[in-house]
Write a protein that holds these residues in place. Structure first.
Motif, PDB file in Angstrom:
ATOM      1  N   VAL A  85      -4.663  19.343  -2.469  1.00  0.00           N
ATOM      2  CA  VAL A  85      -4.233  17.955  -2.623  1.00  0.00           C
ATOM      3  C   VAL A  85      -3.191  17.597  -1.569  1.00  0.00           C
ATOM      4  CG1 VAL A  85      -3.236  16.259  -4.204  1.00  0.00           C
ATOM      5  CG2 VAL A  85      -4.664  18.114  -5.107  1.00  0.00           C
ATOM      6  N   ASP A  86      -3.394  16.439  -0.949  1.00  0.00           N
ATOM      7  CA  ASP A  86      -2.383  15.824  -0.083  1.00  0.00           C
ATOM      8  C   ASP A  86      -1.851  14.593  -0.805  1.00  0.00           C
ATOM      9  OD1 ASP A  86      -3.012  17.738   1.743  1.00  0.00           O
ATOM     10  OD2 ASP A  86      -4.010  16.403   3.159  1.00  0.00           O
ATOM     11  N   ASN A  87      -0.577  14.611  -1.165  1.00  0.00           N
ATOM     12  CA  ASN A  87       0.039  13.483  -1.851  1.00  0.00           C
ATOM     13  C   ASN A  87       0.979  12.757  -0.890  1.00  0.00           C
ATOM     14  OD1 ASN A  87       1.105  11.655  -3.654  1.00  0.00           O
ATOM     15  ND2 ASN A  87       2.489  13.122  -4.612  1.00  0.00           N
ATOM     16  N   MET A  88       0.475  11.665  -0.309  1.00  0.00           N
ATOM     17  CA  MET A  88       1.280  10.875   0.619  1.00  0.00           C
ATOM     18  C   MET A  88       1.931   9.681  -0.061  1.00  0.00           C
ATOM     19  SD  MET A  88       1.105  12.462   3.517  1.00  0.00           S
ATOM     20  CE  MET A  88       1.289  13.915   2.469  1.00  0.00           C
ATOM     21  N   LYS A  89       1.865   9.654  -1.407  1.00  0.00           N
ATOM     22  CA  LYS A  89       2.518   8.596  -2.159  1.00  0.00           C
ATOM     23  C   LYS A  89       4.025   8.807  -2.214  1.00  0.00           C
ATOM     24  CE  LYS A  89       0.883   7.448  -6.135  1.00  0.00           C
ATOM     25  NZ  LYS A  89       0.883   5.974  -5.984  1.00  0.00           N
ATOM     26  N   ARG A  90       4.706   7.764  -2.704  1.00  0.00           N
ATOM     27  CA  ARG A  90       6.155   7.861  -2.883  1.00  0.00           C
ATOM     28  C   ARG A  90       6.516   8.329  -4.295  1.00  0.00           C
ATOM     29  NH1 ARG A  90       5.453   3.179   0.266  1.00  0.00           N
ATOM     30  NH2 ARG A  90       5.370   1.868  -1.621  1.00  0.00           N
ATOM     31  N   LYS A  91       5.495   8.659  -5.086  1.00  0.00           N
ATOM     32  CA  LYS A  91       5.708   9.136  -6.442  1.00  0.00           C
ATOM     33  C   LYS A  91       4.962  10.455  -6.638  1.00  0.00           C
ATOM     34  CE  LYS A  91       6.128   4.492  -8.466  1.00  0.00           C
ATOM     35  NZ  LYS A  91       5.591   3.565  -9.500  1.00  0.00           N
ATOM     36  N   THR A 135       3.645  15.574   0.019  1.00  0.00           N
ATOM     37  CA  THR A 135       3.306  16.998   0.005  1.00  0.00           C
ATOM     38  C   THR A 135       1.879  17.160   0.508  1.00  0.00           C
ATOM     39  OG1 THR A 135       4.753  17.381  -1.895  1.00  0.00           O
ATOM     40  CG2 THR A 135       3.064  19.045  -1.434  1.00  0.00           C
ATOM     41  N   ARG A 136       1.671  18.131   1.408  1.00  0.00           N
ATOM     42  CA  ARG A 136       0.342  18.398   1.956  1.00  0.00           C
ATOM     43  C   ARG A 136      -0.154  19.771   1.517  1.00  0.00           C
ATOM     44  NH1 ARG A 136      -1.658  15.153   6.003  1.00  0.00           N
ATOM     45  NH2 ARG A 136      -0.213  13.580   6.868  1.00  0.00           N
ATOM     46  N   GLY A 175      -0.444   9.275 -12.497  1.00  0.00           N
ATOM     47  CA  GLY A 175       0.479   8.645 -11.567  1.00  0.00           C
ATOM     48  C   GLY A 175      -0.227   7.968 -10.421  1.00  0.00           C
ATOM     49  N   SER A 176      -1.568   7.995 -10.433  1.00  0.00           N
ATOM     50  CA  SER A 176      -2.364   7.346  -9.396  1.00  0.00           C
ATOM     51  C   SER A 176      -3.704   6.949 -10.003  1.00  0.00           C
ATOM     52  CB  SER A 176      -2.586   8.282  -8.198  1.00  0.00           C
ATOM     53  OG  SER A 176      -3.510   7.729  -7.284  1.00  0.00           O
ATOM     54  N   ALA A 199       0.830  -1.207   0.000  1.00  0.00           N
ATOM     55  CA  ALA A 199       0.000   0.000   0.000  1.00  0.00           C
ATOM     56  C   ALA A 199       0.863   1.255   0.000  1.00  0.00           C
ATOM     57  CB  ALA A 199      -0.924   0.005   1.207  1.00  0.00           C
ATOM     58  N   SER A 200       0.453   2.214  -0.825  1.00  0.00           N
ATOM     59  CA  SER A 200       1.119   3.506  -0.882  1.00  0.00           C
ATOM     60  C   SER A 200       0.269   4.528  -0.151  1.00  0.00           C
ATOM     61  CB  SER A 200       1.326   3.918  -2.338  1.00  0.00           C
ATOM     62  OG  SER A 200       1.918   5.192  -2.421  1.00  0.00           O
ATOM     63  N   GLY A 201       0.906   5.580   0.363  1.00  0.00           N
ATOM     64  CA  GLY A 201       0.185   6.593   1.118  1.00  0.00           C
ATOM     65  C   GLY A 201      -1.003   7.146   0.352  1.00  0.00           C
ATOM     66  N   PRO A 202      -2.046   7.584   1.027  1.00  0.00           N
ATOM     67  CA  PRO A 202      -3.262   8.007   0.337  1.00  0.00           C
ATOM     68  C   PRO A 202      -3.087   9.349  -0.394  1.00  0.00           C
ATOM     69  CG  PRO A 202      -3.450   8.491   2.665  1.00  0.00           C
ATOM     70  CD  PRO A 202      -2.165   7.722   2.487  1.00  0.00           C
ATOM     71  N   VAL A 203      -3.932   9.524  -1.400  1.00  0.00           N
ATOM     72  CA  VAL A 203      -4.076  10.803  -2.084  1.00  0.00           C
ATOM     73  C   VAL A 203      -5.432  11.378  -1.658  1.00  0.00           C
ATOM     74  CG1 VAL A 203      -4.281  11.972  -4.300  1.00  0.00           C
ATOM     75  CG2 VAL A 203      -2.667  10.075  -4.033  1.00  0.00           C
ATOM     76  N   ILE A 204      -5.412  12.543  -1.043  1.00  0.00           N
ATOM     77  CA  ILE A 204      -6.629  13.172  -0.535  1.00  0.00           C
ATOM     78  C   ILE A 204      -6.834  14.486  -1.288  1.00  0.00           C
ATOM     79  CG2 ILE A 204      -7.825  14.046   1.498  1.00  0.00           C
ATOM     80  CD1 ILE A 204      -5.940  12.343   3.196  1.00  0.00           C
TER      81      ILE A 204
END
Length: 219
Positions: free
Chosen positions: A76-82, A122-123, A160-161, A47-52
């Motif tokens: 946008v909150d990008n908690m992914k590794r990409k 990035t948040r 990318g998601s 699992a990759s970090g969520p995108v909110i």
């Protein structure tokens, strides 16, 4: 109509719907809207970090062929590794019904310019996207009939998601004449009132020039 040497398919049939774009209701469709969604790619150990994403839309309806545009502001909150890139568009969703079977078709009718890439972890990344105008060839919302219905969605995806956010929007035409407006029928004949006081010559000539025809004068 059959012609010599020309073969027609007499078994095929097509259903054609002809409709006017529905009218916009300013009290409802000028109101802003807010939509939110989150998505986590993969699952369990992968699992990759969520995108909110929180989307603020400046209005709930758009006039067809008027040159109006729609503004969508994203947080946008990008908690992914990409890194991911926001993409915003308007989808036309058509539903065809034949007996107990149905089929949906999606068509992109307007696209905003792609946003800037959002780096990993990035948040509260904020961006604004402008969509439109809507071309006059768009049919507008069609309520469910016996065989077809059309609705429209603001689509927000992330390159990318697998994130996707859909929010309904109403497309119609803006009324130029109030439905309570009444047209008055004006007669081209002069009105003569037998009880009216006599008019002098200057008043009669002035009335005639304003009305565009010889005045009815009582001497």
């Amino acid at each position: 109509m059959d012609r010599f040497g020309v073969v027609f398919d007499d078994r095929s049939s097509f259903v054609i719907n002809v409709s006017n774009p529905p009218p916009l209701n300013p009290a409802v469709h000028e109101q802003p809207a807010v939509a939110e969604n989150s998505h986590t790619d993969c699952c369990l150990c992968c699992a990759s970090g969520p995108v909110i994403v929180t989307a603020n839309i400046n209005k709930s309806g758009l006039a067809i062929g008027s040159g109006e545009t729609l503004e969508v502001s994203l947080s946008v909150d990008n908690m992914k590794r990409k890194k991911i890139t926001p993409e915003v568009s308007i989808l036309e969703v058509t539903r065809f019904v034949a007996g107990r079977r149905h089929r949906n078709r999606r068509n992109v009718i307007a696209v905003a310019q792609p946003g800037q890439p959002i780096m990993p972890n990035t948040r509260h990344n904020r961006s604004s996207h402008v969509i439109g105008p809507i071309p006059p060839t768009v049919s507008g919302n069609i309520e469910s009939t016996f065989n077809i219905s059309v609705c429209y969605m603001v689509s927000i995806t992330m390159k990318g998601s697998r994130f996707m956010l859909l929010h309904p929007i109403f497309l119609g035409k803006r009324q130029t004449v109030s439905p309570n407006y009444q047209f008055l029928s004006l007669s081209s004949e002069p009105r003569y009132d037998p009880d009216a006081p006599p008019m002098d010559y200057d008043s009669a000539m002035y009335a005639s020039s304003q009305a565009g025809h010889p005045a009815a004068v009582k001497y």
